[in-house]
Motif scaffolding. Structure first.
Motif, PDB file in Angstrom:
ATOM      1  N   ARG A   1      -3.216  -0.650  -2.553  1.00 26.99           N
ATOM      2  CA  ARG A   1      -1.860  -1.429  -2.492  1.00 26.99           C
ATOM      3  C   ARG A   1      -1.229  -0.991  -1.300  1.00 26.99           C
ATOM      4  O   ARG A   1      -0.853  -1.762  -0.446  1.00 26.99           O
ATOM      5  CB  ARG A   1      -1.297  -1.515  -3.881  1.00 26.99           C
ATOM      6  N   LEU A   2      -1.087   0.203  -1.191  1.00 34.41           N
ATOM      7  CA  LEU A   2      -0.190   1.021  -0.193  1.00 34.41           C
ATOM      8  C   LEU A   2      -1.008   0.530   1.110  1.00 34.41           C
ATOM      9  O   LEU A   2      -0.337   0.594   2.130  1.00 34.41           O
ATOM     10  CB  LEU A   2       0.081   2.363  -0.461  1.00 34.41           C
ATOM     11  N   VAL A   3      -2.022   0.746   1.276  1.00 33.55           N
ATOM     12  CA  VAL A   3      -2.862   0.755   2.472  1.00 33.55           C
ATOM     13  C   VAL A   3      -2.748  -0.739   3.027  1.00 33.55           C
ATOM     14  O   VAL A   3      -2.408  -1.328   4.008  1.00 33.55           O
ATOM     15  CB  VAL A   3      -4.273   0.842   2.144  1.00 33.55           C
TER      16      VAL A   3
ATOM     17  N   GLU B   1      -1.403   7.027   8.043  1.00 37.12           N
ATOM     18  CA  GLU B   1      -1.288   8.014   7.431  1.00 37.12           C
ATOM     19  C   GLU B   1      -0.499   7.899   5.752  1.00 37.12           C
ATOM     20  O   GLU B   1       0.544   7.172   5.910  1.00 37.12           O
ATOM     21  CB  GLU B   1      -0.335   9.261   8.075  1.00 37.12           C
ATOM     22  N   LEU B   2      -1.082   8.367   4.929  1.00 36.32           N
ATOM     23  CA  LEU B   2      -0.487   8.095   3.634  1.00 36.32           C
ATOM     24  C   LEU B   2      -0.058   9.635   3.384  1.00 36.32           C
ATOM     25  O   LEU B   2      -0.807  10.357   2.783  1.00 36.32           O
ATOM     26  CB  LEU B   2      -1.610   7.828   2.668  1.00 36.32           C
ATOM     27  N   THR B   3       1.278   9.717   3.472  1.00 37.79           N
ATOM     28  CA  THR B   3       1.989  11.255   3.128  1.00 37.79           C
ATOM     29  C   THR B   3       2.993  10.830   2.088  1.00 37.79           C
ATOM     30  O   THR B   3       4.347  10.703   2.606  1.00 37.79           O
ATOM     31  CB  THR B   3       2.566  11.375   4.491  1.00 37.79           C
TER      32      THR B   3
ATOM     33  N   TYR C   1       6.141   2.548  -1.189  1.00 37.54           N
ATOM     34  CA  TYR C   1       5.854   0.953  -1.114  1.00 37.54           C
ATOM     35  C   TYR C   1       6.975   0.621  -0.119  1.00 37.54           C
ATOM     36  O   TYR C   1       6.750  -0.395   0.731  1.00 37.54           O
ATOM     37  CB  TYR C   1       6.208   0.271  -2.360  1.00 37.54           C
ATOM     38  N   ASP C   2       8.124   1.160  -0.427  1.00 37.95           N
ATOM     39  CA  ASP C   2       9.491   0.656   0.713  1.00 37.95           C
ATOM     40  C   ASP C   2       9.973   1.622   1.492  1.00 37.95           C
ATOM     41  O   ASP C   2      11.011   1.639   2.196  1.00 37.95           O
ATOM     42  CB  ASP C   2      10.679   0.383  -0.190  1.00 37.95           C
TER      43      ASP C   2
END
Length: 264
Positions: free
Chosen positions: A182-184, A162-164, A210-211
Motif C-alpha cells: 500500500r505504501l508503494v 526509498e521505503l525508509t 502513509y502521511d
C-alpha cells in the motif's frame, strides 16, 4: 318475351359453375428430401474438413507488435503458439494467460487470428514510474504499484523509491496498518501528481509512513509532500511556491492551504 342475351347467359353459367378449384400444392417427394439432406451433410462435412483437416487454414506465422523493451522473439517464445495446428482450434485465451504469466512486463495483450494462416500478438508493456534498488539491480514499479521486472541498469529519468520507515511509533504503526504494498502505491500516486517540471528533476521519492512522503530533486532541493491525498492541490501549490521563492532549498506542501519554503 325476348330471350336473354349472350352476355346474360354467360354470366348465369359462371355463377352456377362457382369459383375455379384451387390448385393443389404437392409436397416434396421423399427422394428430393433425401437428396437435400445428403447435400447439407456433405456441405457441413466439407466445411469441417476445410477448417480442421486441410492444410489451407493452419498456423504458419506469428506476428508481434507493440514491444519496446521486450523483443518479438521473447514474446513468440513465451506465447508458445502451436504452429501447424488448425487456425480455428488455437486457444487465444490460453496464449494471453501464458504471456502475462511468463512476461510480467506485459500489461495488455491482444491475441487475434489473421486468416488464413496467422496469429497476431499485439502487446502493451508496463511503464516504470519508480524503481526500487535491490542489491545491484533495480525493480521497476508501474503506475498501479506493480513490481513487474528486475533490471541491471536503472531506466533513465525514473525516480528511485526509498521505503525508509522512521523509528517513531506512528511510522511503525503506519507500516503495520497499511503494509508495504500500500505504501508503494501511495508513492506512485505522489509521483503521478507531481508537476511535470518538478517530475523531470525528481530523483528520489522517500516514504517514511502513509502521511510522510517527500521528494529529493536533482539539485539537492527537497519537498515535504505528506500523504498522497489532495495531490492536484499540492501540485498547484508547489508550482506557485517554487515560482515565488526560486532560491529556496526546501518546500513544504503537506498542508496545501498553508505551504512553506525555507533555505537559500
Amino acid at each position: 318475351m325476348a330471350g336473354s342475351t349472350t352476355a346474360e347467359r354467360g354470366e348465369r353459367q359462371q355463377q352456377s359453375s362457382g369459383p375455379p378449384p384451387a390448385r393443389r400444392v404437392r409436397p416434396p417427394r421423399l427422394r428430393t428430401i433425401i437428396i437435400l439432406a445428403v447435400a447439407l451433410v456433405l456441405l457441413g462435412a466439407g466445411g469441417v474438413w476445410v477448417l480442421y483437416g486441410s492444410n489451407w487454414l493452419r498456423v504458419e506465422r506469428v506476428t508481434v507488435s507493440g514491444t519496446r523493451v521486450l523483443t518479438p522473439e521473447q514474446v513468440r517464445e513465451a506465447a508458445d503458439v502451436p504452429v501447424g495446428s488448425p487456425l480455428v482450434s488455437v486457444d487465444t485465451d490460453a496464449i494471453e494467460s501464458r504471456l502475462k504469466r511468463k512476461l510480467p512486463r506485459i500489461d495488455v495483450v491482444d491475441v487475434g487470428r489473421s486468416w488464413p494462416d496467422g496469429i497476431g500478438l499485439k502487446v502493451t508493456e508496463r511503464t516504470p514510474v519508480l524503481i526500487v534498488r535491490k542489491g545491484g539491480n533495480f525493480v521497476e514499479v508501474d503506475g498501479e504499484g506493480v513490481r513487474f521486472a528486475t533490471v541491471s541498469v536503472a531506466p533513465k529519468g525514473v525516480p528511485a523509491l526509498e521505503l525508509t520507515p522512521s523509528s517513531s511509533d506512528s511510522a511503525a504503526a503506519s507500516l503495520r496498518r497499511f503494509g508495504e504494498d500500500r505504501l508503494v502505491r501511495e508513492a506512485v500516486r505522489v509521483a503521478d501528481a507531481v508537476p511535470a517540471a518538478v517530475a523531470r528533476d525528481t530523483r528520489t521519492v522517500k516514504v517514511r509512513s502513509y502521511d510522510d512522503i517527500s521528494l529529493e530533486l536533482a539539485d539537492g532541493r527537497t519537498v515535504d509532500w505528506g500523504s498522497s491525498e489532495k495531490g492536484a492541490a499540492k501540485a498547484r501549490t508547489l508550482a506557485a511556491l517554487m515560482k515565488a521563492s526560486p532560491g529556496a532549498r526546501h518546500f513544504d506542501v503537506s498542508v496545501p492551504t498553508a505551504p512553506a519554503s525555507a533555505g537559500s
